[in-house]
Scaffold this active site. Sequence first.
Site, PDB file in Angstrom:
ATOM      1  N   ASP A 276       0.856  -1.189   0.000  1.00 26.30           N
ATOM      2  CA  ASP A 276       0.000   0.000   0.000  1.00 26.30           C
ATOM      3  C   ASP A 276       0.888   1.234   0.000  1.00 26.30           C
ATOM      4  OD1 ASP A 276      -3.009   0.895   0.453  1.00 26.30           O
ATOM      5  OD2 ASP A 276      -1.721   2.254   1.600  1.00 26.30           O
TER       6      ASP A 276
ATOM      7  N   GLU B  21       0.897   5.696   0.087  1.00 24.93           N
ATOM      8  CA  GLU B  21       0.225   6.988   0.231  1.00 24.93           C
ATOM      9  C   GLU B  21       1.037   7.988  -0.584  1.00 24.93           C
ATOM     10  OE1 GLU B  21      -2.652   7.183   1.567  1.00 24.93           O
ATOM     11  OE2 GLU B  21      -2.643   5.186   2.486  1.00 24.93           O
TER      12      GLU B  21
ATOM     13  N   HIS C 167      -5.927   5.276   5.785  1.00 23.08           N
ATOM     14  CA  HIS C 167      -5.110   6.158   4.950  1.00 23.08           C
ATOM     15  C   HIS C 167      -3.703   6.328   5.518  1.00 23.08           C
ATOM     16  CE1 HIS C 167      -8.885   6.641   3.059  1.00 23.08           C
ATOM     17  NE2 HIS C 167      -9.381   7.411   4.003  1.00 23.08           N
TER      18      HIS C 167
ATOM     19  N   ASP D 201      -3.638   0.378   6.093  1.00 20.51           N
ATOM     20  CA  ASP D 201      -4.375  -0.110   4.926  1.00 20.51           C
ATOM     21  C   ASP D 201      -3.778  -1.403   4.383  1.00 20.51           C
ATOM     22  OD1 ASP D 201      -5.966   2.079   5.268  1.00 20.51           O
ATOM     23  OD2 ASP D 201      -5.403   3.081   3.406  1.00 20.51           O
TER      24      ASP D 201
END
Length: 211
Positions: free
Chosen positions: A21, A23, A179, A184
């Site tokens: 994951d 960001e 987030h 996540d």
Amino acid sequence: MSDKHPSLALRFRGFLPVVIDVETGGFNAQTDALLEIAAVLIDMDAQGNLRPSTRIQFHVDPFPGANIEQAALDFTGIDPDNPLRGAVSEETALKGVFDPVRKAVKQHGCNRAVLVGHNSFFDQGFLNAASDRSDIKRNPFHPFSSFDTAALAGLVYGQTVLAKACEAAGIRFSQREAHSALYDATRTAELFCTIVNRFKHLGGWPPPPAR
């Protein structure tokens, strides 16, 4: 190898599933900053059930000239200028992810890792772009194949949003903690394992002999 001795290599034709994951500072993997990356390795027990194992996380310094959209920062709550982030370069972060992934690939007798992600094309695009910028020659992940838990959850639970899919699967999900790449990735790993294990328990794996 028989079903009495299951393995990840046998289950996924030589691929090792690894949840990723990211960001980011926007949606464009070529121009927008990678700000966080997390990975969760997957293990298999003696009964052939999957479970999340090692978790890895890095806060990442934006690459020189990277675009960062304020809307993306508002969504994730990330402050790229906060010195307490302990951010590292893209190259350092990727090596910190790739080294244990390579070891796990070898440990499980696999040929390569395959990315698992929720809307996996997004995470894969940023992973590949950062790898190219860092001139990393031995990216352990398949360059374009992936397992998308949004699609899998849509099939199994009729839900494509991560929070809704986790809720349908009986997995705790906190909107307050969401987030964050590590949070996540952890929930995505639990969702992936739950779906694969459920398919096995329903009799879908191993498949019947071909006629």
